[in-house]
Every structure is written in C-alpha cells, then in structure tokens.
Write a protein that holds these residues in place. Structure first.
Motif, PDB file in Angstrom:
ATOM      1  N   THR A 279      42.539  -8.065  22.783  1.00  0.00           N
ATOM      2  CA  THR A 279      43.454  -7.987  21.651  1.00  0.00           C
ATOM      3  C   THR A 279      42.707  -7.544  20.394  1.00  0.00           C
ATOM      4  O   THR A 279      41.617  -8.033  20.105  1.00  0.00           O
ATOM      5  N   LYS A 280      43.314  -6.613  19.676  1.00  0.00           N
ATOM      6  CA  LYS A 280      42.767  -6.194  18.385  1.00  0.00           C
ATOM      7  C   LYS A 280      43.330  -7.105  17.308  1.00  0.00           C
ATOM      8  O   LYS A 280      44.541  -7.111  17.057  1.00  0.00           O
ATOM      9  N   HIS A 281      42.480  -7.907  16.695  1.00  0.00           N
ATOM     10  CA  HIS A 281      42.934  -8.855  15.683  1.00  0.00           C
ATOM     11  C   HIS A 281      42.881  -8.282  14.264  1.00  0.00           C
ATOM     12  O   HIS A 281      43.645  -8.710  13.397  1.00  0.00           O
ATOM     13  N   SER A 282      41.963  -7.350  14.015  1.00  0.00           N
ATOM     14  CA  SER A 282      41.807  -6.824  12.662  1.00  0.00           C
ATOM     15  C   SER A 282      41.221  -5.418  12.734  1.00  0.00           C
ATOM     16  O   SER A 282      40.872  -4.916  13.811  1.00  0.00           O
ATOM     17  N   ASP A 283      41.072  -4.798  11.576  1.00  0.00           N
ATOM     18  CA  ASP A 283      40.481  -3.460  11.534  1.00  0.00           C
ATOM     19  C   ASP A 283      38.979  -3.485  11.786  1.00  0.00           C
ATOM     20  O   ASP A 283      38.348  -2.425  11.895  1.00  0.00           O
ATOM     21  N   ALA A 284      38.372  -4.680  11.868  1.00  0.00           N
ATOM     22  CA  ALA A 284      36.949  -4.794  12.212  1.00  0.00           C
ATOM     23  C   ALA A 284      36.724  -4.741  13.729  1.00  0.00           C
ATOM     24  O   ALA A 284      35.584  -4.814  14.192  1.00  0.00           O
ATOM     25  N   PHE A 285      37.781  -4.559  14.476  1.00  0.00           N
ATOM     26  CA  PHE A 285      37.716  -4.570  15.942  1.00  0.00           C
ATOM     27  C   PHE A 285      36.764  -3.499  16.468  1.00  0.00           C
ATOM     28  O   PHE A 285      36.754  -2.366  15.997  1.00  0.00           O
ATOM     29  N   GLU A 286      35.939  -3.872  17.475  1.00  0.00           N
ATOM     30  CA  GLU A 286      35.032  -2.940  18.148  1.00  0.00           C
ATOM     31  C   GLU A 286      35.290  -3.007  19.645  1.00  0.00           C
ATOM     32  O   GLU A 286      35.376  -4.092  20.233  1.00  0.00           O
ATOM     33  N   LEU A 287      35.397  -1.851  20.268  1.00  0.00           N
ATOM     34  CA  LEU A 287      35.582  -1.747  21.714  1.00  0.00           C
ATOM     35  C   LEU A 287      34.360  -1.025  22.269  1.00  0.00           C
ATOM     36  O   LEU A 287      34.099   0.128  21.919  1.00  0.00           O
ATOM     37  N   PHE A 288      33.587  -1.715  23.114  1.00  0.00           N
ATOM     38  CA  PHE A 288      32.278  -1.213  23.531  1.00  0.00           C
ATOM     39  C   PHE A 288      32.374  -0.361  24.786  1.00  0.00           C
ATOM     40  O   PHE A 288      31.863  -0.715  25.859  1.00  0.00           O
ATOM     41  N   MET A 289      33.046   0.777  24.631  1.00  0.00           N
ATOM     42  CA  MET A 289      33.128   1.758  25.709  1.00  0.00           C
ATOM     43  C   MET A 289      33.507   3.092  25.091  1.00  0.00           C
ATOM     44  O   MET A 289      34.007   3.139  23.959  1.00  0.00           O
ATOM     45  N   ALA A 290      33.244   4.157  25.804  1.00  0.00           N
ATOM     46  CA  ALA A 290      33.542   5.491  25.293  1.00  0.00           C
ATOM     47  C   ALA A 290      35.044   5.670  25.110  1.00  0.00           C
ATOM     48  O   ALA A 290      35.848   5.062  25.829  1.00  0.00           O
ATOM     49  N   ASP A 291      35.431   6.501  24.156  1.00  0.00           N
ATOM     50  CA  ASP A 291      36.848   6.740  23.910  1.00  0.00           C
ATOM     51  C   ASP A 291      37.540   7.369  25.117  1.00  0.00           C
ATOM     52  O   ASP A 291      38.754   7.221  25.281  1.00  0.00           O
ATOM     53  N   ASP A 292      36.770   8.078  25.950  1.00  0.00           N
ATOM     54  CA  ASP A 292      37.377   8.757  27.095  1.00  0.00           C
ATOM     55  C   ASP A 292      37.129   8.022  28.417  1.00  0.00           C
ATOM     56  O   ASP A 292      37.238   8.611  29.493  1.00  0.00           O
ATOM     57  N   VAL A 293      36.788   6.733  28.355  1.00  0.00           N
ATOM     58  CA  VAL A 293      36.558   5.986  29.583  1.00  0.00           C
ATOM     59  C   VAL A 293      37.841   5.999  30.426  1.00  0.00           C
ATOM     60  O   VAL A 293      38.949   5.898  29.911  1.00  0.00           O
ATOM     61  N   SER A 294      37.692   6.136  31.726  1.00  0.00           N
ATOM     62  CA  SER A 294      38.842   6.240  32.619  1.00  0.00           C
ATOM     63  C   SER A 294      39.474   4.875  32.870  1.00  0.00           C
ATOM     64  O   SER A 294      38.785   3.851  32.913  1.00  0.00           O
ATOM     65  N   ASN A 295      40.784   4.871  33.040  1.00  0.00           N
ATOM     66  CA  ASN A 295      41.450   3.665  33.508  1.00  0.00           C
ATOM     67  C   ASN A 295      40.853   3.225  34.848  1.00  0.00           C
ATOM     68  O   ASN A 295      40.500   4.065  35.679  1.00  0.00           O
ATOM     69  N   PHE A 296      40.733   1.928  35.040  1.00  0.00           N
ATOM     70  CA  PHE A 296      40.186   1.298  36.242  1.00  0.00           C
ATOM     71  C   PHE A 296      38.674   1.470  36.373  1.00  0.00           C
ATOM     72  O   PHE A 296      38.115   1.270  37.442  1.00  0.00           O
ATOM     73  N   THR A 297      37.998   1.810  35.282  1.00  0.00           N
ATOM     74  CA  THR A 297      36.537   1.810  35.299  1.00  0.00           C
ATOM     75  C   THR A 297      36.040   0.373  35.466  1.00  0.00           C
ATOM     76  O   THR A 297      36.493  -0.530  34.764  1.00  0.00           O
ATOM     77  N   PRO A 298      35.096   0.118  36.406  1.00  0.00           N
ATOM     78  CA  PRO A 298      34.618  -1.251  36.626  1.00  0.00           C
ATOM     79  C   PRO A 298      33.494  -1.632  35.665  1.00  0.00           C
ATOM     80  O   PRO A 298      32.682  -0.791  35.263  1.00  0.00           O
ATOM     81  N   PHE A 299      33.436  -2.921  35.326  1.00  0.00           N
ATOM     82  CA  PHE A 299      32.356  -3.488  34.520  1.00  0.00           C
ATOM     83  C   PHE A 299      31.873  -4.770  35.197  1.00  0.00           C
ATOM     84  O   PHE A 299      32.664  -5.519  35.785  1.00  0.00           O
ATOM     85  N   ALA A 300      30.578  -5.018  35.100  1.00  0.00           N
ATOM     86  CA  ALA A 300      29.952  -6.141  35.806  1.00  0.00           C
ATOM     87  C   ALA A 300      30.025  -7.429  34.996  1.00  0.00           C
ATOM     88  O   ALA A 300      30.219  -7.416  33.769  1.00  0.00           O
ATOM     89  N   HIS A 301      29.837  -8.534  35.698  1.00  0.00           N
ATOM     90  CA  HIS A 301      29.834  -9.859  35.093  1.00  0.00           C
ATOM     91  C   HIS A 301      28.877  -9.912  33.896  1.00  0.00           C
ATOM     92  O   HIS A 301      27.761  -9.408  33.948  1.00  0.00           O
ATOM     93  N   GLY A 302      29.351 -10.512  32.809  1.00  0.00           N
ATOM     94  CA  GLY A 302      28.518 -10.676  31.623  1.00  0.00           C
ATOM     95  C   GLY A 302      28.619  -9.569  30.611  1.00  0.00           C
ATOM     96  O   GLY A 302      28.114  -9.714  29.486  1.00  0.00           O
ATOM     97  N   THR A 303      29.284  -8.456  30.941  1.00  0.00           N
ATOM     98  CA  THR A 303      29.412  -7.341  30.004  1.00  0.00           C
ATOM     99  C   THR A 303      30.365  -7.714  28.871  1.00  0.00           C
ATOM    100  O   THR A 303      31.472  -8.192  29.105  1.00  0.00           O
ATOM    101  N   VAL A 304      29.925  -7.502  27.626  1.00  0.00           N
ATOM    102  CA  VAL A 304      30.800  -7.709  26.471  1.00  0.00           C
ATOM    103  C   VAL A 304      31.587  -6.419  26.256  1.00  0.00           C
ATOM    104  O   VAL A 304      31.002  -5.355  26.001  1.00  0.00           O
ATOM    105  N   LEU A 305      32.903  -6.501  26.350  1.00  0.00           N
ATOM    106  CA  LEU A 305      33.743  -5.312  26.241  1.00  0.00           C
ATOM    107  C   LEU A 305      34.285  -5.091  24.832  1.00  0.00           C
ATOM    108  O   LEU A 305      34.567  -3.958  24.451  1.00  0.00           O
ATOM    109  N   ALA A 306      34.434  -6.178  24.069  1.00  0.00           N
ATOM    110  CA  ALA A 306      35.034  -6.032  22.746  1.00  0.00           C
ATOM    111  C   ALA A 306      34.577  -7.164  21.836  1.00  0.00           C
ATOM    112  O   ALA A 306      34.214  -8.256  22.289  1.00  0.00           O
TER     113      ALA A 306
END
Length: 352
Positions: A279-306
């Motif tokens: 969820t984006k709570h404010s304009d300070a929101f950061e999403l730690f992935m490329a803008d063109d990342v594909s849907n259903f891209t997998p990420f491993a345990h412990g990865t911070v996504l946002a």
C-alpha cells in the motif's frame, strides 16, 4: 426479413459508441439476424436475447452472459474483439444461445485515449463511487452497476448459468502473458470456470482472498455470477493490436455465448493466491523494483519490496511473486499484490 436495428450500431459498435451516437427512440430496441432481439441501454451498453421457439414445455433456462471490456479506456484489444463479436451476431455469422450483455466500460476515457479521467473505474464498484461524488468516473460506475442489476434481474435463478467475463490488457509485461483474476466469494472456484479458462488458454489464475471494488467483485457478490477478470496482453492504441494474439480467448468467449463449447484437452492454468498487499501511504513511498518489472516476477524470502516511512513490505514466504506493481498510484491505494502458488490445492477443491 427487415430488421429494425440501425446498421451502424452493430456494424461497428466501437465506432458508434466513440462517436457519441444514440439510436432514435424507435430503434433503441428491435430485431437483428436470426430473430435476435436487442435493447440499447446506454452508451456502450446493449442487451441481446436469442430467438426462442413458441413451445415452452421443456425449454431449458438460458445462460446469462455479461461480457465487458474497456473498463480501463486504454485497454483497446478486448474492446475491438467485443465489437467484432457483436457485428458477427448481428449479421447472423455467430449464433446466440444465451442472454448476452455487452458493456464498453469507461467510454469517456476511451474517447480521450487514456486509462481513466479522474479515478480508476475498476476501483469504484460495490458502491465505492458514492465516496467520490466529484469524480468523472463515479456516474459511470453507478450506471454500470444499474445495467448489471437490470441484466441479471431477468437471469435464471441457477447461479451456474450466470457469467461475467471482464476483459483487460495489462500495463506491463507478464511472466504469464494471459492470466485471470477471480474475485473473493467465500466459496471454492467452480470447475466450469477453470475449464473455460483452460479453453481460453489462460496460463495462470490469481485468486483474491478479500473483498474488492472491481466490476467482477460486484457481479459475483451481488448476483452470484461466475465472474473473472482476464488480462490478455499489453496496452496499445486502437488499431495497433495484433488480434491474433488473443484468438484463444476470443474463441472461448464466442463458444460461451453461442453454446458451441467442445471437449478441450488444454491444461488447467497454474493458480496463485493473494497473500499480501503493498500500500502506498504517502508521496514518500518507495517501491524497490524496476518500473518495467514483469507481473509474477518472483522474489526470495527476506527481500524488502517497499518502504514508506515506518512501513515496510518484506517477503515472508520462501518465494512471493509481485502482480500489478505501480508506484504512481494515489496515496491510500494498492501499489502491488504479492501472491504464492497454490495450484494443486486449488484444483483439488474445485466445486461442481
């Protein structure tokens, strides 16, 4: 036979709708090829009923199938497919074996060549439009709810005969080019839906686990419809789509409305269940992935996504996949879903 239908309406329903044309009062309902009756209900909304023989003693109840496209105005390929299907029915080239509702969703955004004008229409159903009275999408959400209510009011009481197929294309690429989303109803998905999705060559299904405000959530919850949202490729402008890439889904929709379904050995799609929301709570929101990342891209345990102030979204399963990541949404809205695979468990529990 002389038909009372205005030829331009059905010859190219998309062009007719985009032009803002409306039928004269005497042509708002009538008859087209094969004795099919039609009713024009609103911009981009029409209902068709097949010709029925007079004898009614052992007549089986008709399925009621609502097919929608263009809930996002820039998702053009399904809109073009739906317009072509309607023309084929009007000419008698495609028989009709159900009550059919055809909906072109966000017509104003379609005319403007954009996704939406003020707010995402597919987040305004289940009454949420009432909270956004100033939005230009709110009246359309209200009108589409009313049209669906009118359509399903005349449907069979057997929920297995109530369908809603809402066709979309995705903003971004996907590990699975063709996938579906099923709304949360509290019941296991139906085998009939999964078999139809397999026929449409859908590669993956995403199961929601909470109520939403999408068009298919509305029809499933309010009318018991077998409802699904189809994601069939990428967003492109009108006239730039390679519609052959959508042939399987188009064929499956046509089989559903014409009653021509056949045995199909296509494999069942893989199944993923939503386990988290970013969820984006404010304009300070950061999403730690490329803008063109594909849907259903997998990420491993412990990865911070946002991250957003003290808020963090961290992967807690061995593997989680991201769907619909979007850092540009308004604060308070979903910026992505995380899902895990549940294929075997889901297929084993499908209901008849």
């Amino acid at each position: 036979m002389t038909f009372s239908a205005e030829p331009a309406m059905f010859a190219d329903f998309l062009a007719y709708t985009l032009s803002g044309a409306r039928p004269d009062p005497g042509q708002a309902q009538g008859e087209i090829a094969g004795g099919v009756r039609y009713r024009w209900l609103d911009d981009g909304v029409v209902e068709l009923t097949p010709h029925l023989p007079r004898a009614t003693g052992d007549r089986q109840p008709l399925p009621s199938v609502l097919v929608s496209a263009g809930v996002h105005g820039d998702e053009t390929a399904p809109i073009e497919l739906l317009s072509r299907m309607l023309a084929d029915i009007a000419r008698g080239d495609l028989p009709l074996a159900c009550r059919l509702g055809v909906v072109l969703g966000n017509v104003a955004a379609m005319r403007a060549g954009c996704r939406y004008l003020d707010d995402d229409l597919n987040r305004l159903f289940c009454g949420r439009h009432a909270q956004l009275g100033e939005s230009r999408e709110a009246p359309r959400a209200r009108a589409l709810e009313a049209a669906a209510a009118q359509f399903f009011a005349d449907a069979s009481g057997d929920a297995r005969l109530r369908w809603h197929i809402d066709m979309h294309t995705a903003i971004r690429a996907s590990v699975f080019e063709r996938f579906a989303l099923l709304p949360h109803t509290g019941n296991p998905p139906s085998r009939a839906m999964f078999e139809w999705l397999a026929h449409a060559r859908i590669e993956a299904v995403l199961l929601h686990t909470a109520k939403g405000n999408t068009y298919t959530h509305f029809t499933a919850e309010s009318f018991g419809a077998n409802a699904c949202t189809l994601e069939l490729g990428k967003v492109r402008p009108f006239g730039e789509n390679d519609l052959t890439r959508f042939a399987a889904a188009d064929a499956a929709v046509r089989a559903l409305v014409s009653g021509s379904g056949e045995e199909d050995a296509a494999p069942m799609p893989r199944v993923f269940t939503v386990i988290g929301q970013i969820t984006k709570h404010s304009d300070a929101f950061e999403l730690f992935m490329a803008d063109d990342v594909s849907n259903f891209t997998p990420f491993a345990h412990g990865t911070v996504l946002a991250r957003d102030g003290d808020y963090r979204y961290t992967v807690t399963h061995d593997e989680e996949r991201i769907v619909f990541p979007n850092r540009t949404v308004k604060p308070g809205l979903r910026a992505g879903l995380t899902v895990v695979e549940m294929t075997q468990e889901t297929l084993a529990g499908l209901r008849r």
